[in-house]
Write an enzyme that holds these catalytic residues in place. Structure first.
Site: not given
Ligand code: DGL
Length: 265
Positions: A74, A187, A11-12, A185, A153
């Site tokens: 992602c 996240h 993932d990012s 998403c 994050e």
């Protein structure tokens, strides 16, 4: 490729850990490799070309570690890069993810569905095609959410500032009559407890982590590639950002601590 070979997931940043958890729950015997491209997060506002290049480099790294399958944990990387990766590795099981438009269209009673996702996902041709295919009978209201990924994050899942940001993104969707919200998403599932406080109890929250884990299982079954024995290797982690930062957040988002290595340049 040995059945005991690991599954590569990326993932990012830390969002894909919400998918890694589902994969581990569904396929507890499998060895898992996880790359957080935290040095380049967020992907949501970056060009498709940049994300394709990053995805290619991370895929090469994971295959170099012996991965028998790849999961793009992602949505933004999937719209930008999954077609390219499938072309490069036609024999490799590759699972991508996209916002859960189909189940949401089936579930809504008000006929209005909201999608929370990154700008990159919402403006992609792949997302437009998804709407054409599955959402012709419902109204879909989209909401890009810049800033939310950065909160997750940082491990901020419930501060007053993330609450205010999320409230601002959800309010127009509720005002439009949405009774089903897609967490588009990876996240965002970490913000589910906060979201539950911000939306009425009868509004459904849908994400695709568990469906991705089931799809991965199907592909591995087809290739007779599921691990036969429980793995003796715990999940392994790499970050292109600061490894110490991911190490610090793993207990919160993955549920246990682990050593994180720097992703080689
Ligand atoms: N977690 C990602 C997704 O599912 C992307 C977040 C970002 O880096 O913008 O879309």
């Amino acid at each position: 490729m040995a059945n005991s070979a690991p599954i590569g997931v990326f993932d990012s940043g830390v969002g894909g850990l919400s998918v890694l958890r589902e994969i581990h729950a569904q396929l507890p015997h499998e060895a898992l490799l996880y790359v957080a491209d935290s040095g380049h997060v967020p992907y949501g506002e970056k060009s498709a070309e940049f994300i394709r290049e990053r995805s290619q480099r991370i895929a090469e790294f994971l295959l170099g570690q012996g991965a028998k399958a790849l999961v793009l944990a992602c949505n933004t990387a999937t719209v930008a890069a999954v077609a390219d990766l499938r072309e490069r590795y036609p024999d490799l099981p590759i699972v991508g993810m996209e916002p859960a438009v189909k189940p949401a269209a089936a579930a809504t009673r008000s006929g209005v569905v909201g999608v929370l996702a990154t700008t990159g996902t919402l403006k992609s041709a792949r997302f437009a095609a998804l709407l054409d295919r599955f959402a012709s009978d419902v109204r879909v209201v989209t909401q890009p959410c810049p800033g939310l990924v950065e909160c997750v994050e940082a491990g901020d899942l419930d501060s007053p500032s993330v609450r205010q940001l999320l409230q601002g993104y959800v309010a127009p969707l509720l005002a439009a009559g949405c009774d089903t919200l897609i967490l588009g998403c990876t996240h965002y599932p970490f913000l589910r407890p906060l979201l539950r406080e911000l939306v009425p109890a009868d509004v459904a929250l849908i994400d695709t982590g568990a469906a991705v884990a089931r799809q991965l299982q199907r592909l591995l079954e087809q290739d007779d590639a599921l691990a036969a024995q429980p793995t003796s290797h715990p999940a392994q982690f790499w970050s292109s950002g600061a490894p110490a930062q991911l190490e610090q957040i793993l207990p919160l988002l993955w549920g246990s601590s682990a050593v994180v290595r720097a992703l080689p340049e």
